[in-house]
Motif scaffolding. Structure first.
Motif, PDB file in Angstrom:
ATOM      1  N   LEU A  10      77.485 -68.136 -29.529  1.00 43.98           N
ATOM      2  CA  LEU A  10      76.666 -68.038 -30.433  1.00 43.98           C
ATOM      3  C   LEU A  10      77.596 -66.461 -30.583  1.00 43.98           C
ATOM      4  CD1 LEU A  10      73.200 -69.295 -29.636  1.00 43.98           C
ATOM      5  CD2 LEU A  10      74.641 -69.102 -31.582  1.00 43.98           C
ATOM      6  N   LEU A  11      77.275 -65.696 -29.308  1.00 44.00           N
ATOM      7  CA  LEU A  11      78.253 -63.536 -29.520  1.00 44.00           C
ATOM      8  C   LEU A  11      79.635 -63.844 -30.237  1.00 44.00           C
ATOM      9  CD1 LEU A  11      76.761 -63.277 -25.954  1.00 44.00           C
ATOM     10  CD2 LEU A  11      75.999 -61.917 -28.279  1.00 44.00           C
ATOM     11  N   VAL A  12      80.402 -64.871 -30.111  1.00 43.86           N
ATOM     12  CA  VAL A  12      80.938 -65.346 -30.910  1.00 43.86           C
ATOM     13  C   VAL A  12      81.457 -65.711 -32.711  1.00 43.86           C
ATOM     14  CG1 VAL A  12      83.773 -66.029 -31.533  1.00 43.86           C
ATOM     15  CG2 VAL A  12      83.166 -65.453 -29.056  1.00 43.86           C
ATOM     16  N   LEU A  13      80.391 -66.499 -32.717  1.00 47.52           N
ATOM     17  CA  LEU A  13      79.827 -66.216 -34.534  1.00 47.52           C
ATOM     18  C   LEU A  13      79.556 -65.069 -34.863  1.00 47.52           C
ATOM     19  CD1 LEU A  13      78.630 -70.255 -34.327  1.00 47.52           C
ATOM     20  CD2 LEU A  13      80.980 -69.604 -35.339  1.00 47.52           C
ATOM     21  N   MET A  14      78.858 -64.168 -34.200  1.00 46.36           N
ATOM     22  CA  MET A  14      77.770 -63.403 -34.460  1.00 46.36           C
ATOM     23  C   MET A  14      79.069 -62.548 -35.123  1.00 46.36           C
ATOM     24  SD  MET A  14      74.672 -61.031 -33.253  1.00 46.36           S
ATOM     25  CE  MET A  14      75.321 -60.348 -31.968  1.00 46.36           C
ATOM     26  N   TRP A  15      80.241 -62.637 -33.453  1.00 46.03           N
ATOM     27  CA  TRP A  15      81.061 -61.385 -33.973  1.00 46.03           C
ATOM     28  C   TRP A  15      81.758 -61.265 -35.548  1.00 46.03           C
ATOM     29  CZ3 TRP A  15      83.208 -56.805 -33.014  1.00 46.03           C
ATOM     30  CH2 TRP A  15      84.101 -56.772 -32.855  1.00 46.03           C
ATOM     31  N   PHE A  16      82.374 -62.969 -35.249  1.00 47.49           N
ATOM     32  CA  PHE A  16      83.156 -63.428 -36.553  1.00 47.49           C
ATOM     33  C   PHE A  16      81.611 -63.392 -37.742  1.00 47.49           C
ATOM     34  CE2 PHE A  16      86.152 -64.358 -34.211  1.00 47.49           C
ATOM     35  CZ  PHE A  16      87.156 -63.981 -34.365  1.00 47.49           C
ATOM     36  N   LEU A  17      80.542 -62.881 -38.090  1.00 45.80           N
ATOM     37  CA  LEU A  17      80.073 -63.441 -38.814  1.00 45.80           C
ATOM     38  C   LEU A  17      79.307 -61.997 -39.613  1.00 45.80           C
ATOM     39  CD1 LEU A  17      78.530 -67.283 -38.693  1.00 45.80           C
ATOM     40  CD2 LEU A  17      80.103 -66.019 -40.303  1.00 45.80           C
ATOM     41  N   LEU A  18      79.264 -61.234 -38.525  1.00 44.53           N
ATOM     42  CA  LEU A  18      78.320 -60.671 -39.283  1.00 44.53           C
ATOM     43  C   LEU A  18      78.920 -58.421 -38.817  1.00 44.53           C
ATOM     44  CD1 LEU A  18      74.848 -61.324 -37.654  1.00 44.53           C
ATOM     45  CD2 LEU A  18      75.316 -61.352 -39.895  1.00 44.53           C
ATOM     46  N   ILE A  19      78.723 -58.308 -37.366  1.00 44.97           N
ATOM     47  CA  ILE A  19      79.601 -57.163 -36.872  1.00 44.97           C
ATOM     48  C   ILE A  19      81.535 -57.190 -37.768  1.00 44.97           C
ATOM     49  CG2 ILE A  19      81.119 -55.516 -35.413  1.00 44.97           C
ATOM     50  CD1 ILE A  19      78.794 -57.291 -33.290  1.00 44.97           C
ATOM     51  N   ARG A  20      81.896 -57.872 -37.761  1.00 45.58           N
ATOM     52  CA  ARG A  20      83.937 -57.967 -37.890  1.00 45.58           C
ATOM     53  C   ARG A  20      83.894 -56.955 -40.281  1.00 45.58           C
ATOM     54  NH1 ARG A  20      88.585 -61.989 -38.528  1.00 45.58           N
ATOM     55  NH2 ARG A  20      90.140 -60.763 -38.668  1.00 45.58           N
ATOM     56  N   PRO A  21      83.146 -58.063 -40.338  1.00 47.82           N
ATOM     57  CA  PRO A  21      82.757 -57.634 -42.033  1.00 47.82           C
ATOM     58  C   PRO A  21      82.021 -56.271 -42.364  1.00 47.82           C
ATOM     59  CG  PRO A  21      81.840 -60.457 -41.684  1.00 47.82           C
ATOM     60  CD  PRO A  21      82.207 -59.757 -40.045  1.00 47.82           C
ATOM     61  N   GLN A  22      81.165 -56.005 -41.483  1.00 49.87           N
ATOM     62  CA  GLN A  22      80.528 -55.256 -41.781  1.00 49.87           C
ATOM     63  C   GLN A  22      82.061 -53.641 -41.018  1.00 49.87           C
ATOM     64  OE1 GLN A  22      78.274 -53.501 -43.157  1.00 49.87           O
ATOM     65  NE2 GLN A  22      77.881 -51.815 -42.881  1.00 49.87           N
ATOM     66  N   ARG A  23      83.052 -53.866 -40.087  1.00 49.91           N
ATOM     67  CA  ARG A  23      83.159 -52.975 -40.091  1.00 49.91           C
ATOM     68  C   ARG A  23      84.145 -53.041 -40.875  1.00 49.91           C
ATOM     69  NH1 ARG A  23      84.805 -52.920 -33.226  1.00 49.91           N
ATOM     70  NH2 ARG A  23      82.225 -52.530 -33.267  1.00 49.91           N
ATOM     71  N   ARG A  24      84.882 -53.768 -41.962  1.00 44.18           N
ATOM     72  CA  ARG A  24      86.054 -54.164 -42.725  1.00 44.18           C
ATOM     73  C   ARG A  24      85.741 -53.153 -43.639  1.00 44.18           C
ATOM     74  NH1 ARG A  24      86.999 -59.467 -44.200  1.00 44.18           N
ATOM     75  NH2 ARG A  24      88.420 -59.123 -42.020  1.00 44.18           N
ATOM     76  N   ARG A  25      84.092 -53.267 -44.327  1.00 43.26           N
ATOM     77  CA  ARG A  25      83.323 -52.629 -45.691  1.00 43.26           C
ATOM     78  C   ARG A  25      83.509 -50.933 -44.795  1.00 43.26           C
ATOM     79  NH1 ARG A  25      78.943 -55.344 -45.463  1.00 43.26           N
ATOM     80  NH2 ARG A  25      79.381 -57.469 -45.005  1.00 43.26           N
ATOM     81  N   GLN A  26      83.008 -51.135 -44.007  1.00 44.86           N
ATOM     82  CA  GLN A  26      83.009 -49.071 -43.715  1.00 44.86           C
ATOM     83  C   GLN A  26      84.726 -48.578 -43.567  1.00 44.86           C
ATOM     84  OE1 GLN A  26      81.393 -49.345 -40.159  1.00 44.86           O
ATOM     85  NE2 GLN A  26      79.799 -48.934 -40.540  1.00 44.86           N
ATOM     86  N   LEU A  27      85.221 -49.522 -43.167  1.00 43.48           N
ATOM     87  CA  LEU A  27      86.411 -48.584 -43.477  1.00 43.48           C
ATOM     88  C   LEU A  27      86.882 -48.248 -44.804  1.00 43.48           C
ATOM     89  CD1 LEU A  27      89.546 -48.209 -41.551  1.00 43.48           C
ATOM     90  CD2 LEU A  27      89.902 -50.172 -41.845  1.00 43.48           C
ATOM     91  N   GLU A  28      86.493 -49.932 -45.952  1.00 39.11           N
ATOM     92  CA  GLU A  28      87.584 -49.175 -47.817  1.00 39.11           C
ATOM     93  C   GLU A  28      86.781 -48.367 -47.984  1.00 39.11           C
ATOM     94  OE1 GLU A  28      86.548 -53.203 -48.728  1.00 39.11           O
ATOM     95  OE2 GLU A  28      87.928 -54.220 -48.152  1.00 39.11           O
ATOM     96  N   THR A  29      85.310 -48.572 -47.811  1.00 36.16           N
ATOM     97  CA  THR A  29      84.337 -46.877 -48.195  1.00 36.16           C
ATOM     98  C   THR A  29      85.196 -45.748 -47.422  1.00 36.16           C
ATOM     99  OG1 THR A  29      82.294 -48.524 -47.804  1.00 36.16           O
ATOM    100  CG2 THR A  29      82.166 -46.121 -48.215  1.00 36.16           C
ATOM    101  N   GLN A  30      85.196 -45.617 -45.747  1.00 31.62           N
ATOM    102  CA  GLN A  30      85.827 -44.372 -45.499  1.00 31.62           C
ATOM    103  C   GLN A  30      87.145 -44.101 -46.380  1.00 31.62           C
ATOM    104  OE1 GLN A  30      84.504 -42.457 -43.707  1.00 31.62           O
ATOM    105  NE2 GLN A  30      86.451 -40.701 -43.500  1.00 31.62           N
TER     106      GLN A  30
END
Length: 120
Positions: A10-30
């Motif tokens: 469950l933790l691994v799934l949460m990482w791939f579905l929630l945290i990783r895409p959010q970090r990618r969006r933050q990086l693109e915005t920056q």
């Protein structure tokens, strides 16, 4: 033991579905904010289109019309405007508006009396 594996999955799934895409969006915005230079055409999160006239630490000055500048936070820049995205009125929209104006309007239910019958 199987309970730990389930929690780990469950933790691994949460990482791939929630945290990783959010970090990618933050990086693109920056990257977008860092790529803005004087003369760039941008659109803000509030929908203002303008040309960057000055860059400061956390602020950008945008010229939104001839001689009119506004001060905007850098983080409010939502994107850059390319030549093909620039807002323009289409001739098709104007033709549609002319056709609508020529068509006669039918009586709607709002113009009928409450009983729904027209007086003779």
């Amino acid at each position: 033991m199987p309970g730990y594996i389930f929690i780990l999955v469950l933790l691994v799934l949460m990482w791939f579905l929630l945290i990783r895409p959010q970090r990618r969006r933050q990086l693109e915005t920056q990257r977008l904010i860092d790529s803005v230079t004087v003369g760039s055409e941008v659109v803000t999160a509030g929908g203002l289109y303008g040309t960057v006239t000055a860059l400061q630490d956390d602020e950008v000055r945008l010229e939104i019309a001839d001689g009119i500048e506004v001060r905007v936070a850098k983080r409010a820049i939502a994107g850059t405007v390319s030549e093909d995205e620039e807002p323009e009125e289409d001739e098709e929209d104007e033709e549609d508006e002319e056709e609508e104006a020529e068509e006669p309007e039918e009586e709607s239910a709002a113009t009928l009396p409450p009983d729904g019958v027209r007086p003779a």
